[in-house]
Design an enzyme around this catalytic site. Structure first.
Site, PDB file in Angstrom:
ATOM      1  N   LEU B  64     -24.033  11.672   3.465  1.00  0.00           N
ATOM      2  CA  LEU B  64     -24.003  10.423   4.202  1.00  0.00           C
ATOM      3  C   LEU B  64     -23.240  10.596   5.385  1.00  0.00           C
ATOM      4  CD1 LEU B  64     -23.536   8.222   1.010  1.00  0.00           C
ATOM      5  CD2 LEU B  64     -25.620   8.780   2.264  1.00  0.00           C
ATOM      6  N   ARG B  65     -22.542  11.796   5.741  1.00  0.00           N
ATOM      7  CA  ARG B  65     -21.836  11.884   6.919  1.00  0.00           C
ATOM      8  C   ARG B  65     -20.424  11.222   7.283  1.00  0.00           C
ATOM      9  NH1 ARG B  65     -23.422  17.115   7.506  1.00  0.00           N
ATOM     10  NH2 ARG B  65     -25.309  17.482   8.653  1.00  0.00           N
ATOM     11  N   ASP B 306     -31.714  16.668  -0.428  1.00  0.00           N
ATOM     12  CA  ASP B 306     -30.778  17.598   0.131  1.00  0.00           C
ATOM     13  C   ASP B 306     -30.549  17.010   1.708  1.00  0.00           C
ATOM     14  OD1 ASP B 306     -30.197  21.288   0.629  1.00  0.00           O
ATOM     15  OD2 ASP B 306     -28.728  19.525   0.090  1.00  0.00           O
TER      16      ASP B 306
END
Lengths: 183, 424, 319
Positions: B64-65, B306
């Protein structure tokens, strides 16, 4: 279309194409006695090269013959790119101080001759350059004239005048203009 | 809010259900299936004729950064992508910046996710501090903060003694350990699968042995420690064969593959397409076929996206310099459906690999539809084909090797805890 | 992904790799190089083909030799040449590779000669130019990582054709570090395209790529057997960093097994030619006596290299 029989296109050439061998004979007559005995012939590939070879055989003096490919000096490289087949310019003599007769089969716009002259100057400074052509078809786009002309003809813009060689005999024909840069 | 979903084809692989029926949702849970509860009055009726109604999808790996990489993507945008992809639960790997090795970070992430009221986020904690592979993390604290498993993400764990100790510690408390099998030394400097394509393209290569040797080590240590191991992102046919052998011998081990490796192989790199720069690398045709077969016979338990959003700056560079990873939240469903269609597998099996099977690996009560369970639901049209292009993707990551391709399966409604969070 | 080096009409738009290059185009380049060899022998070595055009030598990996030959080639075509040594990292100034390209195109670049440490960099540039609709800007790959060095492959083909006339009956051996060599890859593609009878790769297992046979090559670990009956021997440069370590124990041991000496050369045909892309490591890949001996055509390779690069630039630069 390049295999069009002469009869199909004769209608487009009002005066009819000159006979190549007669034009050659006329050209030789004008050159004999006028061309210096120490002149050097340079034929522009490929029609001019054939012509230069025959002139050297006929004219007195055993004139040396060189061949020039003007592909690297043409002014239409930017539009048309390089020709698919580029020959090697071979001048088996010194250009510096020479009297040269540049030989081409057909004189038209004058651009090939301009290119040839520029190229010759990159080999040295000649004393003099004269121009001998088998056929002058007019339509000049540069101020260039031939010193020796075999025959004159007028041909429509859409057509090319082409010199053909069959065994030892020359023949002239016309073909539609292709996109390939002209020889 | 009372919602009813009518006339849909309900497929619940966990309970072997596949029939046209209605679903009744109230107070965030499934109130009833088939017959409306007493005194039922719906606030919203959804007509699911021609659509499939299934458990909300569960994605075992989605980056999700956050924290740390907000310039690539944010929780907001990626959650929208998850919703659009029908995903109601996702696990995020610990390779954030800083890595998820502190309970505070995990809590913050969970809190952020909860406040968005979107999919359930299950953080996977770091197995070692800083993912450096030297000292183990406070797994107890991290588990309490919400971590469902511990992993190294893509960071190497070179010291086998540390690996052994980490497994022993995790086994003590029953924590799950997720490991991507790759021998750091054999993989060092490698970019592409060691085969004809890497040779032609002049790319440094990673031999299949890098995965198989690592699987051997991990399985050996797992047998010795009794640790619950999940192998993440298998890529080689030899590796899949080892897992099949291990399962046959009675060992409890699970594994997953990514949507990219399900469909692509090294040939798809073409003329250095940076969207094909992935970890693990895209392998050969035989490996891809083994992955597809492994999902059919159950050797491979789950498919994950992924999901790894990478911006243009990270991809518009020479192949070896490109940041590895592909966006995938919105492609998990379509690419799973496409695999099932191509391999002529029943829809129930396909959906199983992205619902109940990942739920078991995560150890959560999800991925199934039963009376009383949370109403995490996906309503999808399996016949709706769409083209994968930048503007069709909600994720900030537009980096996918499937750009320009047509894929089947559009999500019409996504419900999380009984609320419609996405409709199209 | 379509091969970006040919345009829609099948004409050469960029020179990125010899892989998949139609034989007709390879032949045209070799044929066009012939007159350029003669021009190098004139006093005035220039022709006006690229007058007014700007060629940028973008070298992200240092190489004075290759850069110089490209500079000479471009100048002999009357182009304006600008050398940009961007150093090892393209982001050394914080500017990406593609940003650099965009800026140079805005400065009216007509041609980029690109050398980069990473495979695929010239392809990336070519695709970017295409996406930006810059069809008049051409890219020449001067070496990208291990992937390709197409002008070297072409000049090697030219050299072989010059001495051996035809490719059909030739057995060519490529010796040394094929694994890391873009020169080897390009030459192998070129030879298989031109129909060479047999191409051999000779080296230790550590220096040969897995699956190298898939490129149409026969592998030999013993040099004498590998050279038996060869018409052409191409020695590859062994880089210093590879001479000691896990790939090879020492330069000395490499020379013992794979260095070209007169003794090993005797296995080949008596009229075999010896080539090397340069620069040579004397006493490592090749014995000095052989390098300077009568089989060696290493110096002519350099001359031919300029002519071949002039041919490539003039074919690309046309309208």
């Amino acid at each position: 279309m390049t295999n069009a029989k002469p009869t199909d296109v004769r209608a487009k050439v009002p005066e009819g194409l000159p006979d190549a061998e007669r034009a050659l004979a006329a050209l030789v007559e004008k050159m004999r006695g006028a061309v210096a005995l120490d002149a050097k012939l340079i034929g522009i590939y490929s029609g001019g090269a054939w012509l230069a070879e025959r002139l050297a055989a006929i004219l007195p003096g055993n004139l040396p013959v060189g061949f020039i490919d003007v592909s690297f000096y043409r002014d239409d490289y930017g539009q048309k790119g390089l020709r698919t087949k580029v020959e090697t310019t071979t001048l088996p003599f010194e250009v510096e101080g020479s009297r040269i007769v540049l030989v081409d089969d057909v004189l038209y716009t004058g651009r090939s001759v301009r290119a040839a002259i520029n190229e010759i100057f990159d080999y040295g400074r000649p004393e003099k350059i004269e121009l001998a052509v088998l056929v002058d078809r007019g339509g000049r786009e540069l101020p260039i004239e031939a010193t020796y002309v075999g025959a004159r003809v007028s041909v429509a813009r859409e057509l090319s005048v082409v010199l053909n060689r069959e065994a030892d005999r020359f023949q002239l024909s016309v073909e539609p203009v292709t996109s390939e840069p002209r020889a | 809010m009372k919602i009813e979903i009518n006339n849909g084809r309900l497929i619940d692989p966990a309970h072997g259900v596949d029939k046209t029926t209605s679903l009744y949702i109230a107070a965030g849970k499934i109130a009833a299936i088939g017959t409306a509860p007493a005194a039922w009055h719906a606030n919203r009726s959804v007509d699911a004729a021609g659509l499939i109604v299934c458990p909300g999808l569960i994605d075992l790996s989605a980056r999700l950064r956050e924290p740390g990489f907000e310039y690539k993507a944010t929780l907001e945008s990626e959650m929208q992508a998850a919703m659009g992809g029908g995903i109601t639960s996702l696990a995020c790997p610990p390779d954030t910046d800083p890595p998820l090795d502190e309970p505070g970070l995990v809590e913050m992430l969970k809190h952020r996710a909860r406040s968005l009221n979107c999919a359930h986020v299950y953080p996977v904690g770091a197995l070692t501090e800083g993912l450096r592979g030297e000292t183990i993390t406070e797994m107890g604290e991290l588990a309490e903060a919400g971590c469902v498993a511990f992993s190294q993400a893509d960071a190497p764990l070179v010291d086998t003694q540390v690996l052994l100790r980490a497994m022993q510690y995790a086994a003590t408390f029953g924590y799950r350990v997720w490991l991507r099998p790759q021998d750091a030394h054999l993989a060092r400097g490698g970019i592409a699968h060691d085969g004809e394509i890497a040779m032609r393209l002049g790319l440094a290569s990673i031999p299949s042995e890098a995965e198989t040797i690592a699987i051997d080590s991990i399985l050996t240590l797992a047998r010795a420690t009794g640790s619950r191991i999940h192998l993440a992102r298998l890529s080689t046919h030899e590796g899949i064969a080892r897992v099949r052998e291990a399962k046959r011998s009675g060992m409890h081990v699970s594994c997953d593959v990514s949507i990219n490796h399900l469909h692509l192989c090294d040939v798809d790199i073409g003329w250095f397409n940076p969207n094909c720069r992935l970890i693990p690398p895209l392998r050969g045709v035989r490996d891809r076929d083994a992955i597809r077969a492994g999902l059919v016979d159950g050797t491979i338990d789950a498919i994950c996206s992924d999901h790894t959003p990478v911006d243009d700056d990270g991809k518009q560079v020479p192949f070896a310099e490109a940041e590895p990873g592909a966006t995938g939240l919105e492609l998990l469903l379509p690419l799973t459906l496409q695999w099932a269609q191509q391999e002529k597998q029943p829809l129930a099996k396909a959906l199983s690999r992205i619902t109940i099977d990942p739920a078991r690996i995560l150890g959560i009560d999800g991925g199934h539809l039963a009376q009383g369970s949370p109403a995490d639901i996906c309503v999808l049209d399996p016949e709706a084909w769409w083209t994968v292009e930048a503007r069709a993707l909600k994720s900030q990551g537009k980096n996918t090797p499937f750009l320009g391709l047509e894929v089947p399966g559009k999500v019409r409604y996504t419900l999380v805890a009984g609320q419609i969070v996405h409709e199209a | 992904m379509h091969n970006p080096q040919l345009n829609a009409g099948g004409e050469l738009q960029h020179l990125l790799t010899l892989e998949g290059m139609p034989a007709a185009i390879v032949e045209r380049i070799l044929d066009t190089a012939v007159p350029f060899v003669s021009i190098a022998e004139r006093d005035v070595k220039k022709v006006p083909l690229l007058r007014g055009k700007t060629v940028f030598n973008l070298f992200f990996e240092n190489s004075t030799r290759t850069r110089t030959t490209f500079e000479i080639a471009a100048k002999r075509l009357s182009a304006d040449v600008i050398n940009l040594n961007v150093g090892v990292s393209s982001t050394s100034k914080g500017e990406t590779l593609l940003d650099t390209i965009d800026n140079l195109v805005a400065m009216n670049a007509d041609m980029f000669v690109v050398r980069h440490a990473q495979s695929g960099a010239p392809h990336l540039i070519a695709q970017h130019l295409s996406a930006r609709q810059r069809e008049h800007v051409h890219v020449i790959n001067a070496g990208d990582g291990r992937h390709a060095h197409p002008t070297q492959g072409l000049l090697d083909l030219f050299t072989i054709r010059h001495y051996k006339r035809e490719f059909r009956n030739l057995t060519v051996a490529i010796v040394g570090d094929v694994l890391h060599s873009r020169v080897a890859r390009s030459l192998i593609h070129g030879l298989t395209t031109m129909g060479a009878a047999e191409v051999r790769a000779i080296g230790p297992q550590t220096l040969l790529p897995t699956a190298v046979e898939k490129m149409g090559v026969r592998v030999y670990h013993d040099m004498k057997s590998g050279l038996a009956g060869c018409d052409v021997i191409v020695m590859l440069r062994l880089q210093t960093e590879r001479m000691k370590g896990s790939l090879l124990p020492s330069a000395g041991e490499f020379f013992k097994h794979y260095g070209l000496t007169a003794d090993k050369l005797a296995s080949a045909r008596p009229d075999a030619i010896v080539m090397h892309p340069g620069p040579m490591n004397r006493g490592v890949e090749i014995d000095s006596a052989v390098a300077d001996g009568k089989h060696s055509v290493i110096l002519p390779q350099v001359t031919f290299g300029i002519a071949v690069r002039m041919a490539v630039m003039s074919i690309l630069g046309g309208g």
